[in-house]
Design a protein around this motif. Sequence first.
Motif, PDB file in Angstrom:
ATOM      1  N   LEU A  89       0.956  -1.236  -0.039  1.00 42.37           N
ATOM      2  CA  LEU A  89      -0.065   0.034   0.225  1.00 42.37           C
ATOM      3  C   LEU A  89       0.729   1.164  -0.085  1.00 42.37           C
ATOM      4  O   LEU A  89       0.559   2.164  -0.509  1.00 42.37           O
ATOM      5  CB  LEU A  89      -0.987  -0.043   1.083  1.00 42.37           C
ATOM      6  CG  LEU A  89      -2.103  -1.021   1.206  1.00 42.37           C
ATOM      7  CD1 LEU A  89      -2.980  -0.726   2.569  1.00 42.37           C
ATOM      8  CD2 LEU A  89      -3.043  -0.587  -0.058  1.00 42.37           C
ATOM      9  N   GLN A  90       2.052   1.333   0.524  1.00 42.62           N
ATOM     10  CA  GLN A  90       2.789   2.483   0.683  1.00 42.62           C
ATOM     11  C   GLN A  90       3.624   2.634  -0.574  1.00 42.62           C
ATOM     12  O   GLN A  90       3.745   3.622  -0.696  1.00 42.62           O
ATOM     13  CB  GLN A  90       3.870   2.310   1.787  1.00 42.62           C
ATOM     14  CG  GLN A  90       3.270   2.293   3.273  1.00 42.62           C
ATOM     15  CD  GLN A  90       4.106   1.941   4.243  1.00 42.62           C
ATOM     16  OE1 GLN A  90       5.063   1.321   4.173  1.00 42.62           O
ATOM     17  NE2 GLN A  90       4.129   2.473   5.587  1.00 42.62           N
ATOM     18  N   LEU A  91       3.757   1.715  -1.289  1.00 43.98           N
ATOM     19  CA  LEU A  91       4.375   1.618  -2.472  1.00 43.98           C
ATOM     20  C   LEU A  91       3.349   2.237  -3.454  1.00 43.98           C
ATOM     21  O   LEU A  91       3.758   3.222  -4.352  1.00 43.98           O
ATOM     22  CB  LEU A  91       4.664   0.324  -3.043  1.00 43.98           C
ATOM     23  CG  LEU A  91       5.333   0.276  -4.702  1.00 43.98           C
ATOM     24  CD1 LEU A  91       6.539   0.804  -4.942  1.00 43.98           C
ATOM     25  CD2 LEU A  91       5.350  -1.518  -4.884  1.00 43.98           C
ATOM     26  N   LEU A  92       2.040   1.919  -3.360  1.00 43.20           N
ATOM     27  CA  LEU A  92       1.100   2.334  -4.089  1.00 43.20           C
ATOM     28  C   LEU A  92       0.551   3.605  -3.919  1.00 43.20           C
ATOM     29  O   LEU A  92       0.261   4.467  -4.893  1.00 43.20           O
ATOM     30  CB  LEU A  92      -0.110   1.322  -4.356  1.00 43.20           C
ATOM     31  CG  LEU A  92       0.081   0.002  -4.862  1.00 43.20           C
ATOM     32  CD1 LEU A  92      -1.119  -0.932  -4.506  1.00 43.20           C
ATOM     33  CD2 LEU A  92       0.494  -0.027  -6.230  1.00 43.20           C
ATOM     34  N   PHE A  93       0.227   4.194  -2.610  1.00 46.12           N
ATOM     35  CA  PHE A  93      -0.171   5.269  -2.248  1.00 46.12           C
ATOM     36  C   PHE A  93       0.969   6.018  -1.217  1.00 46.12           C
ATOM     37  O   PHE A  93       0.802   5.399   0.150  1.00 46.12           O
ATOM     38  CB  PHE A  93      -1.532   5.109  -1.582  1.00 46.12           C
ATOM     39  CG  PHE A  93      -2.457   4.226  -2.392  1.00 46.12           C
ATOM     40  CD1 PHE A  93      -3.203   5.063  -3.426  1.00 46.12           C
ATOM     41  CD2 PHE A  93      -2.941   3.038  -2.091  1.00 46.12           C
ATOM     42  CE1 PHE A  93      -3.868   4.472  -4.391  1.00 46.12           C
ATOM     43  CE2 PHE A  93      -3.801   2.233  -2.975  1.00 46.12           C
ATOM     44  CZ  PHE A  93      -4.172   2.935  -4.323  1.00 46.12           C
ATOM     45  N   PRO A  94       1.832   6.868  -1.561  1.00 53.27           N
ATOM     46  CA  PRO A  94       2.883   7.336  -0.799  1.00 53.27           C
ATOM     47  C   PRO A  94       1.954   7.964   0.486  1.00 53.27           C
ATOM     48  O   PRO A  94       2.805   8.278   1.377  1.00 53.27           O
ATOM     49  CB  PRO A  94       3.730   8.072  -1.683  1.00 53.27           C
ATOM     50  CG  PRO A  94       3.480   7.622  -2.864  1.00 53.27           C
ATOM     51  CD  PRO A  94       1.926   7.128  -2.925  1.00 53.27           C
ATOM     52  N   GLN A  95       0.939   8.800   0.498  1.00 60.75           N
ATOM     53  CA  GLN A  95       0.319   9.195   1.562  1.00 60.75           C
ATOM     54  C   GLN A  95       0.115   8.626   2.586  1.00 60.75           C
ATOM     55  O   GLN A  95       0.109   9.160   3.669  1.00 60.75           O
ATOM     56  CB  GLN A  95      -0.953   9.739   0.993  1.00 60.75           C
ATOM     57  CG  GLN A  95      -1.033  10.811  -0.305  1.00 60.75           C
ATOM     58  CD  GLN A  95      -1.182   9.759  -1.663  1.00 60.75           C
ATOM     59  OE1 GLN A  95      -0.869   8.713  -1.674  1.00 60.75           O
ATOM     60  NE2 GLN A  95      -1.377  10.576  -2.655  1.00 60.75           N
ATOM     61  N   ILE A  96       0.161   7.120   2.512  1.00 60.86           N
ATOM     62  CA  ILE A  96      -0.076   6.274   3.607  1.00 60.86           C
ATOM     63  C   ILE A  96       1.310   6.116   4.400  1.00 60.86           C
ATOM     64  O   ILE A  96       2.313   5.552   3.665  1.00 60.86           O
ATOM     65  CB  ILE A  96      -0.518   4.861   3.229  1.00 60.86           C
ATOM     66  CG1 ILE A  96      -1.943   5.168   2.822  1.00 60.86           C
ATOM     67  CG2 ILE A  96      -0.552   4.018   4.521  1.00 60.86           C
ATOM     68  CD1 ILE A  96      -2.706   3.965   2.315  1.00 60.86           C
ATOM     69  N   GLU A  97       1.565   6.864   5.569  1.00 55.83           N
ATOM     70  CA  GLU A  97       2.850   6.585   6.305  1.00 55.83           C
ATOM     71  C   GLU A  97       2.753   5.186   7.318  1.00 55.83           C
ATOM     72  O   GLU A  97       3.615   4.643   7.548  1.00 55.83           O
ATOM     73  CB  GLU A  97       3.231   7.757   7.188  1.00 55.83           C
ATOM     74  CG  GLU A  97       3.403   9.077   6.096  1.00 55.83           C
ATOM     75  CD  GLU A  97       3.496  10.156   6.919  1.00 55.83           C
ATOM     76  OE1 GLU A  97       3.621  10.215   8.092  1.00 55.83           O
ATOM     77  OE2 GLU A  97       3.790  11.394   6.350  1.00 55.83           O
ATOM     78  N   ALA A  98       1.541   5.280   7.802  1.00 58.08           N
ATOM     79  CA  ALA A  98       1.211   4.046   8.638  1.00 58.08           C
ATOM     80  C   ALA A  98      -0.308   3.886   8.508  1.00 58.08           C
ATOM     81  O   ALA A  98      -0.908   4.699   8.288  1.00 58.08           O
ATOM     82  CB  ALA A  98       1.747   4.087  10.114  1.00 58.08           C
ATOM     83  N   LEU A  99      -0.646   2.726   8.918  1.00 60.50           N
ATOM     84  CA  LEU A  99      -2.125   2.295   9.144  1.00 60.50           C
ATOM     85  C   LEU A  99      -2.604   2.259  10.287  1.00 60.50           C
ATOM     86  O   LEU A  99      -2.071   1.925  11.352  1.00 60.50           O
ATOM     87  CB  LEU A  99      -2.391   0.877   8.460  1.00 60.50           C
ATOM     88  CG  LEU A  99      -2.182   0.673   7.047  1.00 60.50           C
ATOM     89  CD1 LEU A  99      -2.413  -0.693   6.343  1.00 60.50           C
ATOM     90  CD2 LEU A  99      -3.182   1.553   6.167  1.00 60.50           C
ATOM     91  N   PRO A 100      -3.677   3.030  10.584  1.00 58.60           N
ATOM     92  CA  PRO A 100      -4.483   3.146  11.710  1.00 58.60           C
ATOM     93  C   PRO A 100      -5.319   1.937  12.348  1.00 58.60           C
ATOM     94  O   PRO A 100      -5.431   1.035  11.390  1.00 58.60           O
ATOM     95  CB  PRO A 100      -5.296   4.589  11.686  1.00 58.60           C
ATOM     96  CG  PRO A 100      -5.789   4.185  10.195  1.00 58.60           C
ATOM     97  CD  PRO A 100      -4.604   3.678   9.400  1.00 58.60           C
ATOM     98  N   HIS A 101      -5.728   1.847  13.561  1.00 61.96           N
ATOM     99  CA  HIS A 101      -6.439   0.804  14.122  1.00 61.96           C
ATOM    100  C   HIS A 101      -7.783   1.188  13.352  1.00 61.96           C
ATOM    101  O   HIS A 101      -8.069   2.581  13.382  1.00 61.96           O
ATOM    102  CB  HIS A 101      -6.411   0.743  15.421  1.00 61.96           C
ATOM    103  CG  HIS A 101      -7.256  -0.257  16.058  1.00 61.96           C
ATOM    104  ND1 HIS A 101      -8.708  -0.343  16.241  1.00 61.96           N
ATOM    105  CD2 HIS A 101      -6.921  -1.414  16.578  1.00 61.96           C
ATOM    106  CE1 HIS A 101      -9.008  -1.309  16.825  1.00 61.96           C
ATOM    107  NE2 HIS A 101      -8.055  -2.113  16.884  1.00 61.96           N
TER     108      HIS A 101
END
Length: 506
Positions: A133-145
Motif C-alpha cells: 500500500l505504501q508503494l501504491l499510495f505514498p500518502q499512507i505513512e502507517a495504517l491506523p486501527h
Amino acid sequence: MSKPCRRPTRAGIRAQRSDKRRQEQALNAKRRAMGQRPQSPPPLPNRCSAFTTIDEERAAREDAVSKQARLLRQELPALLDQLERIPDPRAPRKRRHKLTALLLYGLLMFVFQFASRRETNREMTRPQFLANLQLLFPQIEALPHADTLYRLLRDIDLTQLEQAHVDLVRRLIRGKSFRRYLINHCHPIAIDGSQKLAGDTLWAEELLQRSVGKDENRHTQYFVYVLEASLVFHGGLVIPLLSEFLEHALGDSEAQKQDCELRGFARLSDRLKRLFPRLPILLVLDGLYANGPVMQRCLRAGWQFMIVLRDKDLPSVWEEFRALQPRQSQTRQLDWGKRQQHFSWVNDIEYAFGANGRCRLKLHVVVCEESWQRVDPQAAIVTETARHAWLSSRPLSCENVHARCNLGARHRWGIEAGFLVEKHQGYHYEHAFALDWNAMRGYHLLMRLAHVFNTLARFTRQLRDLFDQLGVRGAIAFIRNSCAAPWLDSARMRVLLAKPFLLQLE
C-alpha cells in the motif's frame, strides 16, 4: 396399489436436455434470419488458470494492480484536497495520523471489500499488505486501527465528504466520460429507497420504527432507510451519486407521521438541484412518484422525467388516455434484442391536482406491449408477454420513444441492481460498521465512493478484460490478493505507476 412413477428416467432427462438445446439453437437461428441481434452477456469462462509460469502470473498481477492504483491516483489529488478542508475534531496533541490518510484508509477498506472493521484490522495491517500500500499510495505513512477511523467519523461533519464524492462525479461529467450514454442529451438519474439495517434496539434517536409480527409476538422494530440517487446508464453502468437518510424527527410531528420516501425526495431533489444547477437531467422513477407535487417539483427544477405509471395510479389520466387512444394515439413497432415491441402513446393529457384541481400539468403517456419467445424446461417454445407504461415530461415521437423508454426508463432497474451489488457482492450495505448515527453514515458514504471507483475500473478500457475473465468480485479479489502477498516488485511497479492513465469507458 401404488401409482406408477411419472418421473423421467436418466435417458429421458438426457433426451429432454438435447431437445431443449436443439430448440434453443433453432430459435436463435430464426432470430438471426429475421435480423435480430440479441445482446446476451457472455458467461464467465470455466477453465483452469491461463498462467503457465510464475513470472507470467506475477506480470499479470502487477499490471492489474498498477492500473487500479493509477485510476485511484488520478483522482486522489483533487479528492484529498477536498477532504483536507474538513475540520479535524481531534485534539492536536493526540493526532497520530493525518485526516486525509484516515479517510483514504477507509476508502481502500471498501475498494478491497473487507467485510468488517475487525477484518480490516487483521488483513490491512499485515506487513506485506502495508508495504505494498505504501508503494501504491505514498500518502499512507502507517495504517491506523479501525477504531481510530470510527472515532473520526463519529465526530466530523460529513458534508465535505459527500461533497468530495459529488466533485468526483462532476469532473467525470465535465470530462465527457458519459457522453455516449446520454438520453436526449440528458443524464438519467434514478432515485429509489432501500433499507440498510433493522433490529430491535433503539441505538439512535434518528431510527425509524414499525410494528412487526402477529398477535402476542407483535413488537416494535427499528430500522435505517436510505433514499439513494444514482446515474443509471444503458449497458449496466451505474454511478452512485447521493444518499438521503430518513430520520424519525424529520417526519410530520403534527400528524404523528415519521419520515417517508416522498419527504426524503423533496430534500434530495433540493440538494441535487443545488449541487448540479445547470446539469440536464432525466429522472427515471418508480410508481411511488407518480403524483402531481413530485412532477411539479421536477418541472420547476427544469428536469425531464420518465415515471412508471401503474394501473391503479392517476385514474383521470388513464381515463383520458383510453378515450383519446383510438383517435389521437401514435404507434411504433420495434424489435429490441429478443423482444418485439409495440409502443402507443398520447401526448398532451391534462392532469389536475391539488385543492379543487387548481394545479394543472400537461402529461404524455406511453404504453409498451411486448412479446418474446423462450424454450421452457420441457423443450417447448412458449411466448411470453409484458406491458409497461410511463408518464413522460416531454411529448413522445417515433424519433425519441426508443431512447426515452428502452434506454432511459427501462434502465431504472440499474439502481435496483446497484442495491443488490452493494448488499450481496462485497460492499456489505446492510452492515452498520458502527452503532453511531454519524459514524454509520460516514462508513456508508465511503462505501458508495468506493463503489464508484470499482465501477469505473470495471468499465474502463484498461481493466475491462480482467473483469470479463474473472467477474467483478473475482477481479477485486485478484487485485486484493496481489497486494496481500509478495507479488509486486518495487522497481517494476514504479515504472508501471509512472505511466499516464486515460479513463475511457466502454
